[in-house]
Design an enzyme around this catalytic site. Structure first.
Site, PDB file in Angstrom:
ATOM      1  N   CYS A   6       0.880  -1.597   0.398  1.00 40.15           N
ATOM      2  CA  CYS A   6      -0.230  -0.008   0.182  1.00 40.15           C
ATOM      3  C   CYS A   6       0.782   1.088  -0.135  1.00 40.15           C
ATOM      4  O   CYS A   6       0.412   2.113  -0.686  1.00 40.15           O
ATOM      5  CB  CYS A   6      -0.820  -0.092   1.213  1.00 40.15           C
ATOM      6  SG  CYS A   6      -2.027   1.526   1.189  1.00 40.15           S
ATOM      7  N   CYS A  43      -1.402   1.425  -2.304  1.00 37.50           N
ATOM      8  CA  CYS A  43      -2.853   2.915  -2.185  1.00 37.50           C
ATOM      9  C   CYS A  43      -1.966   4.628  -2.784  1.00 37.50           C
ATOM     10  O   CYS A  43      -2.695   5.220  -3.604  1.00 37.50           O
ATOM     11  CB  CYS A  43      -3.233   2.844  -1.125  1.00 37.50           C
ATOM     12  SG  CYS A  43      -3.303   1.050  -0.921  1.00 37.50           S
ATOM     13  N   LYS A 101      -0.674   5.497  -5.823  1.00 42.75           N
ATOM     14  CA  LYS A 101      -1.338   5.295  -6.955  1.00 42.75           C
ATOM     15  C   LYS A 101      -2.600   6.479  -6.282  1.00 42.75           C
ATOM     16  O   LYS A 101      -2.589   6.760  -7.425  1.00 42.75           O
ATOM     17  CB  LYS A 101      -2.088   3.985  -7.435  1.00 42.75           C
ATOM     18  CG  LYS A 101      -3.542   3.619  -7.375  1.00 42.75           C
ATOM     19  CD  LYS A 101      -4.705   4.548  -7.203  1.00 42.75           C
ATOM     20  CE  LYS A 101      -5.180   3.563  -5.829  1.00 42.75           C
ATOM     21  NZ  LYS A 101      -5.467   2.316  -5.860  1.00 42.75           N
ATOM     22  N   TYR A 122      -8.838  -3.503 -11.503  1.00 48.75           N
ATOM     23  CA  TYR A 122      -9.101  -1.808 -10.886  1.00 48.75           C
ATOM     24  C   TYR A 122      -7.309  -1.820 -10.881  1.00 48.75           C
ATOM     25  O   TYR A 122      -7.423  -0.615 -11.294  1.00 48.75           O
ATOM     26  CB  TYR A 122      -9.358  -1.949 -10.081  1.00 48.75           C
ATOM     27  CG  TYR A 122      -8.813  -2.180  -8.246  1.00 48.75           C
ATOM     28  CD1 TYR A 122      -7.419  -1.453  -7.565  1.00 48.75           C
ATOM     29  CD2 TYR A 122      -7.979  -3.919  -7.696  1.00 48.75           C
ATOM     30  CE1 TYR A 122      -6.766  -1.959  -7.060  1.00 48.75           C
ATOM     31  CE2 TYR A 122      -7.655  -4.465  -7.091  1.00 48.75           C
ATOM     32  CZ  TYR A 122      -6.939  -3.638  -6.491  1.00 48.75           C
ATOM     33  OH  TYR A 122      -6.655  -3.792  -5.219  1.00 48.75           O
ATOM     34  N   GLU A 131      -6.844   1.816 -13.272  1.00 51.11           N
ATOM     35  CA  GLU A 131      -5.900   2.859 -12.374  1.00 51.11           C
ATOM     36  C   GLU A 131      -5.076   3.894 -12.534  1.00 51.11           C
ATOM     37  O   GLU A 131      -5.099   4.662 -13.640  1.00 51.11           O
ATOM     38  CB  GLU A 131      -6.160   2.351 -11.582  1.00 51.11           C
ATOM     39  CG  GLU A 131      -7.523   2.910 -10.419  1.00 51.11           C
ATOM     40  CD  GLU A 131      -6.735   2.190  -8.953  1.00 51.11           C
ATOM     41  OE1 GLU A 131      -8.230   2.132  -8.406  1.00 51.11           O
ATOM     42  OE2 GLU A 131      -5.984   1.581  -9.062  1.00 51.11           O
ATOM     43  N   GLY A 153      -3.327  -9.963 -12.447  1.00 49.83           N
ATOM     44  CA  GLY A 153      -3.106 -10.423 -10.533  1.00 49.83           C
ATOM     45  C   GLY A 153      -2.222 -10.298  -9.862  1.00 49.83           C
ATOM     46  O   GLY A 153      -1.131 -10.244 -10.286  1.00 49.83           O
ATOM     47  N   HIS A 187     -26.455  20.512  -0.182  1.00 46.57           N
ATOM     48  CA  HIS A 187     -27.053  21.318  -1.905  1.00 46.57           C
ATOM     49  C   HIS A 187     -26.178  22.239  -2.111  1.00 46.57           C
ATOM     50  O   HIS A 187     -25.929  22.985  -0.682  1.00 46.57           O
ATOM     51  CB  HIS A 187     -28.319  21.532  -2.201  1.00 46.57           C
ATOM     52  CG  HIS A 187     -28.445  21.725  -3.803  1.00 46.57           C
ATOM     53  ND1 HIS A 187     -28.920  21.254  -4.424  1.00 46.57           N
ATOM     54  CD2 HIS A 187     -29.500  23.181  -3.974  1.00 46.57           C
ATOM     55  CE1 HIS A 187     -29.134  21.489  -5.429  1.00 46.57           C
ATOM     56  NE2 HIS A 187     -29.036  22.455  -5.309  1.00 46.57           N
ATOM     57  N   GLU A 197     -25.595  14.199  -2.293  1.00 46.18           N
ATOM     58  CA  GLU A 197     -27.311  14.280  -1.664  1.00 46.18           C
ATOM     59  C   GLU A 197     -28.110  13.521  -3.274  1.00 46.18           C
ATOM     60  O   GLU A 197     -29.484  13.176  -2.338  1.00 46.18           O
ATOM     61  CB  GLU A 197     -27.481  15.749  -1.843  1.00 46.18           C
ATOM     62  CG  GLU A 197     -27.778  16.258  -3.466  1.00 46.18           C
ATOM     63  CD  GLU A 197     -28.277  18.212  -3.598  1.00 46.18           C
ATOM     64  OE1 GLU A 197     -29.017  17.795  -2.406  1.00 46.18           O
ATOM     65  OE2 GLU A 197     -27.453  18.249  -4.224  1.00 46.18           O
TER      66      GLU A 197
END
Length: 518
Positions: free
Chosen positions: A59, A64, A67, A206, A210, A301, A493, A498
């Site tokens: 990570c 993470c 990235k 992903y 990414e 993978g 808002h 929302e």
């Protein structure tokens, strides 16, 4: 589940933690907080390309953190058109037209400086909490003994009453000629010293999407070669939405194809001299094609790091198909005193927060007087940082239909354009030939179970700040909120989030789910 009393007894340590990633670090620090004598082993074998890194695991070093920083850098470029429409004018010119410019070397230097700071911080933190950090590779001798090898090749055995196995995983290679010699993986891309140029990303995970997303945004000619579907395991309507968006915005998609071999072009007279020749096969028609790239990134993978540590000596059983460790609901392996957490554990989500929470709760069960403090692996939220970010929690539509049947579900949908993008509606990306900010590209999906008062069992959002949006709603889904609970909540808002408080159009109604007005 263990005792909170006594010292290490006849063992060198109360706890040996094998692996210095997110889960291992969290567990080691929490065990030390409970007054235990702890050592943590972490040793990074260089990738075939030669990349290595410091303490912190995937990570922090090659996942993470770098990235997200590169993704953020890509978003800044994407926002250039928005900024211009709101009065900013300091952009470079190319062919007489205004375009943001990007420098790869500056990006990598900034990202790696931040990562190295984290590496240093982790080492300091372990020292401050009296965890004995060893930059050594650990191999099991028996259920209580680990053989440690340092970078000089020197070996030493250490013993522990408990062992926590948290080795993580590494990227998989294809097993075709030239892959390890000529291709890189996510282990390498975030520290790549030269700009990648024309890049092929192999895979549809992903990680693949990414990386392809930020490379395209930085201006590199980027291709994705997908064997089958995008984002396997995620909601497929959303996955196709993301893939189509990326293709419209400049990423070239090569579908239903797999590489056969990679070769370096050595012929100095060739216009492709120095490039990588990728020969690939179409799975439907069996013909082969060769294309040339400056960089090939494999994202096909990941494999658990369980093959070189002699698990048999400790009696630890693996799922032979996945190569991952079997554990029970308390993270205990087939050997009583050995536990496993993180990406190398069978059936667990490969996510940093999951590993961290698993490690902390394991320490609290063993030494904190909370023997039943189990980790809940259900309804774990996550986000994919593709150009259109995707956050979700709970079931995909496919899994919900498989589990309950379509007639038991009510599915709410909405598509819209965020307010921030509306000011840029007239700006087109001349290079890509498409509208820079498309209408109705932000997507909401809420999956509810009719027989439980429309309890929300799946929530999916594609759009800006997806992680920030889904994180809060994940609490509601975890607490078994219903559609009425969402409807009763007043939205903020103007925000995109929302929309989850005012969803009205269902799939079964056949009505148009695209949004009009503010």
């Amino acid at each position: 589940m263990g005792s909170s009393e006594g010292g290490s007894g006849s063992y060198d340590y109360d706890v040996i933690v094998v692996g210095g990633g997110s889960g291992g670090l969290a567990c080691a620090k929490r065990c030390a907080k409970h007054g235990k004598k702890v050592t943590l082993l972490d040793f990074v074998k260089p990738s075939p390309y030669g990349t290595k890194w410091g303490l912190g695991g995937t990570c922090v070093n090659v996942g993470c953190i770098p990235k997200k920083l590169m993704h953020y850098g890509a978003l800044l470029g994407e926002s250039a058109g928005d900024a211009r429409s709101l009065g900013w004018t300091t952009f470079g010119k190319e062919d007489g037209k205004e375009h943001p410019t990007h420098d790869w070397e500056t990006l990598v230097m900034s990202v790696q400086n931040y990562v190295r700071g984290l590496n240093f911080g982790y080492r300091t933190e372990l020292r401050e909490q009296s965890v004995d950090y060893k930059n050594e590779f650990g191999v099991f001798v028996d259920e209580h003994t680990i053989e440690c090898t340092n970078k000089r090749g020197e070996k030493k055995n250490i013993t522990g009453e408990y062992i926590v196995f948290a080795p993580g995983g590494r990227p998989r290679y294809l097993g075709v000629p030239g892959d390890k010699e000529l291709c890189i993986t996510s282990d390498d891309i975030f520290s790549l010293q030269k700009s990648p140029g024309k890049t092929l990303v192999v895979g549809a995970s992903y990680i693949a999407l990414e990386c392809a997303g930020f490379l395209t945004a930085f201006g590199y000619d980027t291709y994705v070669m997908a064997r089958s579907i995008f984002l396997r395991g995620f909601d497929q309507e959303v996955a196709e939405h993301i893939g189509s968006y990326m293709e419209r915005h400049g990423t070239k998609i090569i579908k239903r194809c797999v590489p056969v071999k990679f070769e370096k072009v050595e012929d100095e007279s060739s216009p492709n001299h120095g490039m990588i020749a990728c020969t690939y096969k179409n799975l439907d028609f069996e013909f082969e094609t060769t294309e040339y790239f400056d960089t090939v990134l494999l994202a096909v993978g990941r494999d658990a790091c369980t093959t070189e540590v002699n698990l048999d000596a400790a009696g630890i059983k693996l799922n032979e198909k996945t190569g991952k460790v079997y554990v029970d609901e308390y993270d205990q392996t087939s050997t009583r005193n050995i536990f496993a957490i993180g990406d190398a554990v069978d059936t667990r989500q490969e996510l940093t927060p999951v590993a961290i929470k698993s490690g902390e709760r394991l320490a609290d069960r063993l030494f904190g007087g909370r023997p039943e403090f189990k980790m809940d692996y259900l309804e774990v939220p996550t986000t994919v940082f593709t150009p259109l970010e995707y956050g979700c929690v709970g079931m995909s539509e496919e899994l919900a239909v498989e589990t309950y049947g379509m007639d038991k579900l009510e599915i709410y949908l909405s598509f819209l354009r965020p307010l921030e993008w509306k000011t840029n509606q007239e700006f087109h990306d001349a290079k890509k030939g498409v509208e820079h900010r498309e209408d109705n590209s932000v997507f909401f999906k809420m999956i509810t179970l009719k027989e439980e008062n429309e309890r929300v069992i799946g929530l999916h959002y594609v759009g800006p700040h997806a992680g920030e949006v889904i994180q809060g709603f994940a609490v509601a889904v975890k607490m078994k909120a219903t559609k009425a609970d969402f409807d009763d909540t007043v939205g903020i808002h103007p925000t995109v989030a929302e929309e989850f408080t005012m969803l009205k159009v269902t799939r079964s109604s056949g009505m148009d789910p695209t949004k009009r007005g503010c």
